[in-house]
Design a protein around this motif. Structure first.
Motif, PDB file in Angstrom:
ATOM      1  N   LEU A   1      -8.616  -1.537   4.169  1.00 45.43           N
ATOM      2  CA  LEU A   1      -7.498  -2.166   3.467  1.00 45.43           C
ATOM      3  C   LEU A   1      -6.677  -3.038   4.413  1.00 45.43           C
ATOM      4  CD1 LEU A   1      -6.386   0.851   1.269  1.00 45.43           C
ATOM      5  CD2 LEU A   1      -7.543  -1.228   0.494  1.00 45.43           C
TER       6      LEU A   1
ATOM      7  N   LEU B   1       0.854  -1.194   0.000  1.00 49.44           N
ATOM      8  CA  LEU B   1       0.000   0.000   0.000  1.00 49.44           C
ATOM      9  C   LEU B   1       0.880   1.230   0.000  1.00 49.44           C
ATOM     10  CD1 LEU B   1      -2.710   1.526   0.340  1.00 49.44           C
ATOM     11  CD2 LEU B   1      -2.478   1.150   2.817  1.00 49.44           C
TER      12      LEU B   1
ATOM     13  N   LEU C   1      -9.130   5.651  -2.945  1.00 50.15           N
ATOM     14  CA  LEU C   1      -8.301   4.558  -3.441  1.00 50.15           C
ATOM     15  C   LEU C   1      -8.195   4.695  -4.958  1.00 50.15           C
ATOM     16  CD1 LEU C   1      -6.809   1.957  -2.589  1.00 50.15           C
ATOM     17  CD2 LEU C   1      -8.935   0.724  -3.113  1.00 50.15           C
TER      18      LEU C   1
ATOM     19  N   ILE D   1       0.074   1.228  -9.211  1.00 47.11           N
ATOM     20  CA  ILE D   1      -0.980   0.341  -9.709  1.00 47.11           C
ATOM     21  C   ILE D   1      -0.426  -0.586 -10.789  1.00 47.11           C
ATOM     22  CG2 ILE D   1      -3.148   0.312 -11.009  1.00 47.11           C
ATOM     23  CD1 ILE D   1      -3.886   2.869  -9.353  1.00 47.11           C
TER      24      ILE D   1
ATOM     25  N   LEU E   1      -1.350  -1.174  -4.155  1.00 48.19           N
ATOM     26  CA  LEU E   1      -2.480  -0.282  -3.907  1.00 48.19           C
ATOM     27  C   LEU E   1      -1.981   1.133  -3.673  1.00 48.19           C
ATOM     28  CD1 LEU E   1      -4.257  -2.598  -1.334  1.00 48.19           C
ATOM     29  CD2 LEU E   1      -4.917  -2.272  -3.725  1.00 48.19           C
TER      30      LEU E   1
ATOM     31  N   THR F   1      -7.560   3.432  -8.658  1.00 39.80           N
ATOM     32  CA  THR F   1      -7.759   2.194  -9.399  1.00 39.80           C
ATOM     33  C   THR F   1      -7.207   2.380 -10.810  1.00 39.80           C
ATOM     34  OG1 THR F   1      -9.914   2.873 -10.283  1.00 39.80           O
ATOM     35  CG2 THR F   1      -9.919   1.729  -8.142  1.00 39.80           C
TER      36      THR F   1
END
Length: 150
Positions: A143, A70, A96, A83, A88, A98
């Motif tokens: 998370l 993370l 968050l 990513i 993450l 994506t």
């Protein structure tokens, strides 16, 4: 999961939330910055001080992360690289990133850069609110709970 923090621009209140969460969950965490970053005592949380320079901290994070880690950052290009490495990326407002939304954010960032370079004042980000801090803490908890199940 290891938490990596793009610490130069990370608000102090967000770092404090991260310190508590890392200690509570037993999660390793590393702050990466081009200046000294104090960390709480203990073996879970450390800091890496990198040299000054464009993207030095970002490159250090990307070079060290593993899939499933993370990264805490508001830096959209860094989030995109994270990513791409199947890690993450979470911003200090609790969003968050994506594969889908980071590309949209990169396009908007590039558009605003173009406006600024032509002399248009686009302003900066709004101040971090209590709702932002709460959204961040909630997303971080989700998370880290997922980490415990994986």
């Amino acid at each position: 999961m290891h938490i990596w923090v793009d610490a130069d621009a990370c608000p102090k209140v967000i770092k404090e939330i991260l310190f508590r969460a890392a200690q509570r969950t037993g999660t390793r965490m590393t702050l990466v910055a081009n200046q000294y970053m104090p960390t709480p005592p203990g073996s879970l949380i450390d800091a890496i001080q990198v040299s000054q320079g464009f993207d030095v901290a970002d490159d250090t994070i990307v070079g060290r992360i593993s899939a499933g880690d993370l990264v805490i950052t508001a830096d959209i290009p860094l989030a995109a690289e994270v990513i791409d490495k199947n890690a993450l990326a979470l911003n200090p407002r609790g969003e968050l990133y994506t594969r889908e939304n980071v590309r949209q954010r990169l396009s908007m960032r590039d558009f605003l850069d173009t406006l600024r370079s032509s002399g248009i004042n686009t302003g900066g980000p709004a101040a971090l609110t209590q709702n932002d801090r709460q959204a961040f803490a909630n997303q971080l908890d989700r998370l880290l709970a997922r980490k415990g199940k994986g």
